[in-house]
Design a protein around this motif. Structure first.
Motif, PDB file in Angstrom:
ATOM      1  N   MET A   1       0.846  -1.197   0.000  1.00  0.00           N
ATOM      2  CA  MET A   1       0.000   0.000   0.000  1.00  0.00           C
ATOM      3  C   MET A   1       0.872   1.234   0.000  1.00  0.00           C
ATOM      4  SD  MET A   1      -2.957   1.006   2.755  1.00  0.00           S
ATOM      5  CE  MET A   1      -3.875  -0.462   2.301  1.00  0.00           C
ATOM      6  N   ASP A   2       0.493   2.226  -0.745  1.00  0.00           N
ATOM      7  CA  ASP A   2       1.270   3.450  -0.864  1.00  0.00           C
ATOM      8  C   ASP A   2       1.304   4.194   0.473  1.00  0.00           C
ATOM      9  OD1 ASP A   2       2.433   5.526  -2.867  1.00  0.00           O
ATOM     10  OD2 ASP A   2       1.086   6.650  -1.554  1.00  0.00           O
ATOM     11  N   SER A   3       2.523   4.474   0.993  1.00  0.00           N
ATOM     12  CA  SER A   3       2.647   5.085   2.307  1.00  0.00           C
ATOM     13  C   SER A   3       2.131   6.509   2.325  1.00  0.00           C
ATOM     14  CB  SER A   3       4.106   5.045   2.771  1.00  0.00           C
ATOM     15  OG  SER A   3       4.941   5.751   1.859  1.00  0.00           O
ATOM     16  N   ILE A   4       2.321   7.257   1.228  1.00  0.00           N
ATOM     17  CA  ILE A   4       1.833   8.625   1.179  1.00  0.00           C
ATOM     18  C   ILE A   4       0.315   8.634   1.253  1.00  0.00           C
ATOM     19  CG2 ILE A   4       1.683  10.698  -0.235  1.00  0.00           C
ATOM     20  CD1 ILE A   4       4.443  10.060  -1.329  1.00  0.00           C
ATOM     21  N   GLY A   5      -0.298   7.725   0.488  1.00  0.00           N
ATOM     22  CA  GLY A   5      -1.761   7.647   0.531  1.00  0.00           C
ATOM     23  C   GLY A   5      -2.261   7.297   1.915  1.00  0.00           C
ATOM     24  N   SER A   6      -1.566   6.369   2.591  1.00  0.00           N
ATOM     25  CA  SER A   6      -1.998   5.975   3.914  1.00  0.00           C
ATOM     26  C   SER A   6      -1.923   7.125   4.894  1.00  0.00           C
ATOM     27  CB  SER A   6      -1.127   4.809   4.414  1.00  0.00           C
ATOM     28  OG  SER A   6      -1.272   3.692   3.576  1.00  0.00           O
ATOM     29  N   GLU A   7      -0.841   7.921   4.840  1.00  0.00           N
ATOM     30  CA  GLU A   7      -0.690   9.041   5.754  1.00  0.00           C
ATOM     31  C   GLU A   7      -1.729  10.120   5.471  1.00  0.00           C
ATOM     32  OE1 GLU A   7       3.282  10.255   5.194  1.00  0.00           O
ATOM     33  OE2 GLU A   7       4.152   8.488   6.136  1.00  0.00           O
ATOM     34  N   SER A   8      -2.052  10.309   4.181  1.00  0.00           N
ATOM     35  CA  SER A   8      -2.943  11.406   3.807  1.00  0.00           C
ATOM     36  C   SER A   8      -4.400  11.071   4.072  1.00  0.00           C
ATOM     37  CB  SER A   8      -2.773  11.746   2.318  1.00  0.00           C
ATOM     38  OG  SER A   8      -1.442  12.128   2.065  1.00  0.00           O
ATOM     39  N   ALA A  38      -7.036   8.412  -4.073  1.00  0.00           N
ATOM     40  CA  ALA A  38      -6.928   8.372  -2.617  1.00  0.00           C
ATOM     41  C   ALA A  38      -6.523   6.991  -2.116  1.00  0.00           C
ATOM     42  CB  ALA A  38      -8.252   8.793  -1.989  1.00  0.00           C
ATOM     43  N   GLY A  39      -6.411   6.034  -3.025  1.00  0.00           N
ATOM     44  CA  GLY A  39      -5.953   4.699  -2.678  1.00  0.00           C
ATOM     45  C   GLY A  39      -7.033   3.679  -2.436  1.00  0.00           C
ATOM     46  N   HIS A  40      -8.290   4.069  -2.576  1.00  0.00           N
ATOM     47  CA  HIS A  40      -9.382   3.135  -2.312  1.00  0.00           C
ATOM     48  C   HIS A  40      -9.616   2.206  -3.494  1.00  0.00           C
ATOM     49  CE1 HIS A  40     -10.244   5.314   1.311  1.00  0.00           C
ATOM     50  NE2 HIS A  40     -10.462   6.440   0.656  1.00  0.00           N
ATOM     51  N   ARG A  41     -10.111   1.027  -3.196  1.00  0.00           N
ATOM     52  CA  ARG A  41     -10.534   0.078  -4.223  1.00  0.00           C
ATOM     53  C   ARG A  41     -12.036   0.258  -4.414  1.00  0.00           C
ATOM     54  NH1 ARG A  41      -6.886  -2.239  -0.827  1.00  0.00           N
ATOM     55  NH2 ARG A  41      -8.567  -2.811   0.612  1.00  0.00           N
ATOM     56  N   VAL A  42     -12.456   0.468  -5.647  1.00  0.00           N
ATOM     57  CA  VAL A  42     -13.856   0.804  -5.878  1.00  0.00           C
ATOM     58  C   VAL A  42     -14.580  -0.318  -6.618  1.00  0.00           C
ATOM     59  CG1 VAL A  42     -13.508   3.290  -5.790  1.00  0.00           C
ATOM     60  CG2 VAL A  42     -13.225   2.102  -7.962  1.00  0.00           C
ATOM     61  N   HIS A  43     -15.835  -0.491  -6.263  1.00  0.00           N
ATOM     62  CA  HIS A  43     -16.695  -1.511  -6.853  1.00  0.00           C
ATOM     63  C   HIS A  43     -18.018  -0.826  -7.191  1.00  0.00           C
ATOM     64  CE1 HIS A  43     -13.933  -4.530  -4.972  1.00  0.00           C
ATOM     65  NE2 HIS A  43     -13.880  -3.594  -4.025  1.00  0.00           N
ATOM     66  N   ALA A  44     -18.168  -0.398  -8.432  1.00  0.00           N
ATOM     67  CA  ALA A  44     -19.376   0.307  -8.873  1.00  0.00           C
ATOM     68  C   ALA A  44     -20.350  -0.726  -9.443  1.00  0.00           C
ATOM     69  CB  ALA A  44     -19.024   1.360  -9.915  1.00  0.00           C
ATOM     70  N   LEU A  45     -21.463  -0.930  -8.769  1.00  0.00           N
ATOM     71  CA  LEU A  45     -22.362  -2.033  -9.095  1.00  0.00           C
ATOM     72  C   LEU A  45     -23.420  -1.645 -10.120  1.00  0.00           C
ATOM     73  CD1 LEU A  45     -23.042  -3.608  -5.587  1.00  0.00           C
ATOM     74  CD2 LEU A  45     -21.072  -3.887  -7.106  1.00  0.00           C
TER      75      LEU A  45
END
Length: 245
Positions: A1-8, A38-45
């Motif tokens: 996981m991207d550390s910058i994304g996690s901190e932000s 933002a680093g999220h995994r998206v599931h558009a149904l």
């Protein structure tokens, strides 16, 4: 996981996006880049009966849509955030009720949690098993704010009839742990101050939200389809709602 994304952004998560009436998963496309950035995994149904104009809608009801969301939650295997636009709000609330320990936050886009025994909308005209997108005169002026002629054409071009049963079936809820799941309401057509006043005055349409132990109401002034009229602002509001508290 991207550390910058996690901190932000804090804890990153799987985000399940549930469209409102007449819309497929692709209706969320304008907000997906910001969620992914933002680093999220998206599931558009795309829910049952909405796959195409020719899809079967006979016999499809509200529970079929709820079960589709539950199948996605179960397949992910990690706690998720649920986002529901319009009628999709009732669907994600039923999913929260069924999986209260698997949902970190429920986000309602110009929508809200629908209480047990209530209907999404049984007042719009139907054609057999279909509930087509009605003419614009069926909507209030506040629904149509910022929805210019180009966007109206676009919405009508992509619209698929909603299965009648989804609008006419009664909500079925049974687990009060649903009130423990934090909620964000992104309100577009109804100012947050008015919604808070409605809660304090015991209005029926806010009764279920009033029982939630941790909720916030965020203003995004525009019409009922912010993913089209204010996509950047909606994306920003979603990313903010998903930040770790």
């Amino acid at each position: 996981m991207d550390s910058i994304g996690s901190e932000s952004y804090g804890r990153l998560m799987d985000v399940v996006l549930v469209p409102g009436f007449w819309l497929r998963g692709s209706s969320w496309d304008p907000v997906l880049p910001a969620l992914r950035a933002a680093g999220h995994r998206v599931h558009a149904l795309t829910l049952p009966g909405l796959e195409s104009l020719d899809a079967r809608r006979n016999g499809i009801g509200l529970r079929d849509h709820v079960d589709s969301v539950l199948a996605t939650i179960d397949s992910i295997g990690e706690p998720v955030a649920l986002v529901g636009h319009s009628g999709g709000g009732a669907i994600i609330h039923a999913a929260v009720d069924a999986r209260p320990d698997r949902v970190r936050r429920a986000i309602y886009v110009d929508s809200g949690p629908l209480a047990d025994g209530f209907l999404i909308n049984d007042e719009m005209p139907t054609v057999g098993d279909d509930l087509p997108l009605p003419g614009w005169s069926a909507f209030s002026d506040s629904d149509l704010v910022d929805l210019d002629d180009r966007l109206r054409r676009h919405l009508r071009e992509i619209a698929v009839p909603e299965p009648r049963g989804v609008a006419f079936d009664r909500q079925e809820l049974s687990d009060e742990r649903r009130y423990d799941v934090p909620v964000t309401v992104i309100t577009c057509t109804f100012p947050s101050a008015d919604m808070q006043a409605a809660i304090e005055n015991g209005a029926v349409f806010t009764a279920e939200l009033a029982k939630v132990h941790d909720y916030e109401i965020v203003d995004l002034p525009t019409g009922h389809w912010p993913q089209f009229t204010k996509p950047a602002e909606l994306a920003e509001a979603l990313v903010a709602a998903l930040r770790e508290r």
